[in-house]
Scaffold this motif. Structure first.
Motif, PDB file in Angstrom:
ATOM      1  N   ILE A  28      59.153  47.148  75.300  1.00 56.87           N
ATOM      2  CA  ILE A  28      57.689  47.353  75.279  1.00 56.87           C
ATOM      3  C   ILE A  28      57.055  46.436  74.227  1.00 56.87           C
ATOM      4  O   ILE A  28      56.053  45.777  74.488  1.00 56.87           O
ATOM      5  N   MET A  29      57.675  46.360  73.035  1.00 55.43           N
ATOM      6  CA  MET A  29      57.115  45.490  71.986  1.00 55.43           C
ATOM      7  C   MET A  29      57.090  44.026  72.466  1.00 55.43           C
ATOM      8  O   MET A  29      56.091  43.324  72.293  1.00 55.43           O
ATOM      9  N   ASN A  30      58.178  43.580  73.109  1.00 56.25           N
ATOM     10  CA  ASN A  30      58.233  42.197  73.598  1.00 56.25           C
ATOM     11  C   ASN A  30      57.153  41.946  74.644  1.00 56.25           C
ATOM     12  O   ASN A  30      56.509  40.885  74.644  1.00 56.25           O
ATOM     13  N   ALA A  31      56.938  42.930  75.528  1.00 49.29           N
ATOM     14  CA  ALA A  31      55.944  42.758  76.591  1.00 49.29           C
ATOM     15  C   ALA A  31      54.543  42.669  75.979  1.00 49.29           C
ATOM     16  O   ALA A  31      53.734  41.819  76.375  1.00 49.29           O
ATOM     17  N   LEU A  32      54.259  43.518  74.984  1.00 49.73           N
ATOM     18  CA  LEU A  32      52.944  43.483  74.329  1.00 49.73           C
ATOM     19  C   LEU A  32      52.758  42.141  73.610  1.00 49.73           C
ATOM     20  O   LEU A  32      51.699  41.512  73.709  1.00 49.73           O
ATOM     21  N   ALA A  33      53.812  41.695  72.896  1.00 50.17           N
ATOM     22  CA  ALA A  33      53.722  40.415  72.174  1.00 50.17           C
ATOM     23  C   ALA A  33      53.476  39.284  73.166  1.00 50.17           C
ATOM     24  O   ALA A  33      52.635  38.402  72.929  1.00 50.17           O
ATOM     25  N   HIS A  34      54.172  39.336  74.313  1.00 49.05           N
ATOM     26  CA  HIS A  34      54.008  38.298  75.331  1.00 49.05           C
ATOM     27  C   HIS A  34      52.552  38.271  75.829  1.00 49.05           C
ATOM     28  O   HIS A  34      51.958  37.206  75.972  1.00 49.05           O
ATOM     29  N   PHE A  35      51.993  39.469  76.048  1.00 46.85           N
ATOM     30  CA  PHE A  35      50.602  39.553  76.508  1.00 46.85           C
ATOM     31  C   PHE A  35      49.659  38.878  75.503  1.00 46.85           C
ATOM     32  O   PHE A  35      48.798  38.081  75.879  1.00 46.85           O
ATOM     33  N   PHE A  36      49.847  39.176  74.202  1.00 49.79           N
ATOM     34  CA  PHE A  36      48.951  38.611  73.183  1.00 49.79           C
ATOM     35  C   PHE A  36      49.134  37.094  73.041  1.00 49.79           C
ATOM     36  O   PHE A  36      48.182  36.403  72.682  1.00 49.79           O
ATOM     37  N   GLU A  37      50.330  36.591  73.345  1.00 50.74           N
ATOM     38  CA  GLU A  37      50.544  35.144  73.243  1.00 50.74           C
ATOM     39  C   GLU A  37      50.070  34.426  74.507  1.00 50.74           C
ATOM     40  O   GLU A  37      49.464  33.353  74.425  1.00 50.74           O
ATOM     41  N   ALA A  38      50.313  35.037  75.686  1.00 50.70           N
ATOM     42  CA  ALA A  38      49.897  34.414  76.949  1.00 50.70           C
ATOM     43  C   ALA A  38      48.375  34.295  77.013  1.00 50.70           C
ATOM     44  O   ALA A  38      47.843  33.377  77.643  1.00 50.70           O
ATOM     45  N   THR A  39      47.671  35.229  76.364  1.00 52.48           N
ATOM     46  CA  THR A  39      46.197  35.193  76.386  1.00 52.48           C
ATOM     47  C   THR A  39      45.653  34.471  75.140  1.00 52.48           C
ATOM     48  O   THR A  39      44.450  34.498  74.888  1.00 52.48           O
ATOM     49  N   TYR A  40      46.539  33.879  74.350  1.00 56.46           N
ATOM     50  CA  TYR A  40      46.199  33.143  73.113  1.00 56.46           C
ATOM     51  C   TYR A  40      45.533  34.021  72.046  1.00 56.46           C
ATOM     52  O   TYR A  40      44.970  33.512  71.094  1.00 56.46           O
ATOM     53  N   MET A  41      45.612  35.345  72.241  1.00 50.77           N
ATOM     54  CA  MET A  41      45.003  36.228  71.233  1.00 50.77           C
ATOM     55  C   MET A  41      45.762  36.140  69.912  1.00 50.77           C
ATOM     56  O   MET A  41      45.170  36.224  68.846  1.00 50.77           O
ATOM     57  N   ALA A  42      47.084  35.959  69.993  1.00 52.41           N
ATOM     58  CA  ALA A  42      47.868  35.848  68.747  1.00 52.41           C
ATOM     59  C   ALA A  42      47.577  34.517  68.067  1.00 52.41           C
ATOM     60  O   ALA A  42      47.314  34.471  66.859  1.00 52.41           O
TER      61      ALA A  42
END
Ligand code: HEM
Length: 217
Positions: A51-65
């Protein structure tokens, strides 16, 4: 300088100071929301590293991170610089402030002292933390666990976590007092509620750190 110049300048100055105070409050409120969200998002590792990896992926794919991370860092700097206007940096000022706070035994003055000390610690540790995490993307539970299991990050987080949560909790309470959201009759109730909230967030953070510490990688 004659009297008329003074009367023109003083309200002008206090207007600017009021605006800077407002920007400080808004930047502080943004940081409070960020930190609560950050704590809950990172704690997703307790449920599952997937779950943590999926959330991190979401924030990186959308450039939010990539965009949001540095943006939060800039907000933190602005907030600190605005607060630093009022901090007792010189030795004489600091001594006078501590003595005054002891003499007054005034809870809100002591809370301000806690805010000054924790702000300086957070600025140093959170800057190193943000730089380390963002310069090693993508974020994964395994990389985070490795930092906590191998390096010196666990002791740093054990200091940063209570400092940040305390600063956020007191900040939240002080905004409420300053902008009249908390009446003096309700102060004690809000102080107790704040302590319970801070303890709750610190407990979630500690459970998260324990999960990273014992995660098999
Ligand atoms: C701005 C972007 C930020 C990102 C992308 C980020 C990301 C992360 C990640 C991935 C971890 C897991 C541990 C690790 O990987 O080393 C973590 C832990 C932590 N972070 Fe951040 N962080 C950010 C900002 C901050 C700030 C500004 C603070 C404090 C003021 C902070 C406080 C903490 C603390 C105390 C932990 C320990 C674990 C916990 O208690 O939840 N972080 N962060």
């Amino acid at each position: 300088m004659n009297l008329s110049t003074i009367t023109l300048h003083v309200p002008e100055q206090s207007k600017i100071a009021g605006r800077l105070d407002f920007v400080m409050m808004v930047s502080g409120a943004l940081l409070i929301l960020f930190l609560w969200a950050h704590l809950l998002l990172v704690s997703s590792v307790v449920l599952s590293p997937v779950i943590m990896n999926a959330l991190a992926h979401f924030f990186e794919a959308t450039y939010m991170a990539q965009v949001g991370g540095p943006a939060i860092f800039v907000v933190m700097l602005i907030h600190f610089i605005l607060a630093a206007r009022k901090m007792p940096f010189e030795q004489g000022q600091w001594k006078a402030f501590v003595a005054h706070s002891r003499m007054m035994r005034h809870k809100d003055t002591t809370l301000w002292l806690v805010q000054v000390v924790s702000a300086i610690i957070i600025l140093v540790l959170a800057s190193a933390h943000v730089f380390t995490v963002l310069s090693d993307l993508p974020i994964t539970a395994a990389k985070s666990a490795a930092r906590i299991q191998n390096g010196s990050w666990l002791p740093i987080y054990l200091v940063l976590l209570p400092m940040a949560e305390m600063h956020v909790g007191i900040g939240f309470y002080r905004i409420g007092i300053k902008y009249g959201l908390i009446s003096s009759a309700r102060r004690a109730w809000y102080q107790r509620a704040e302590v319970i909230m801070m303890a709750g967030f610190i407990t979630i953070g500690l459970i998260t750190l324990a999960r990273f510490k014992w995660l098999s990688i």
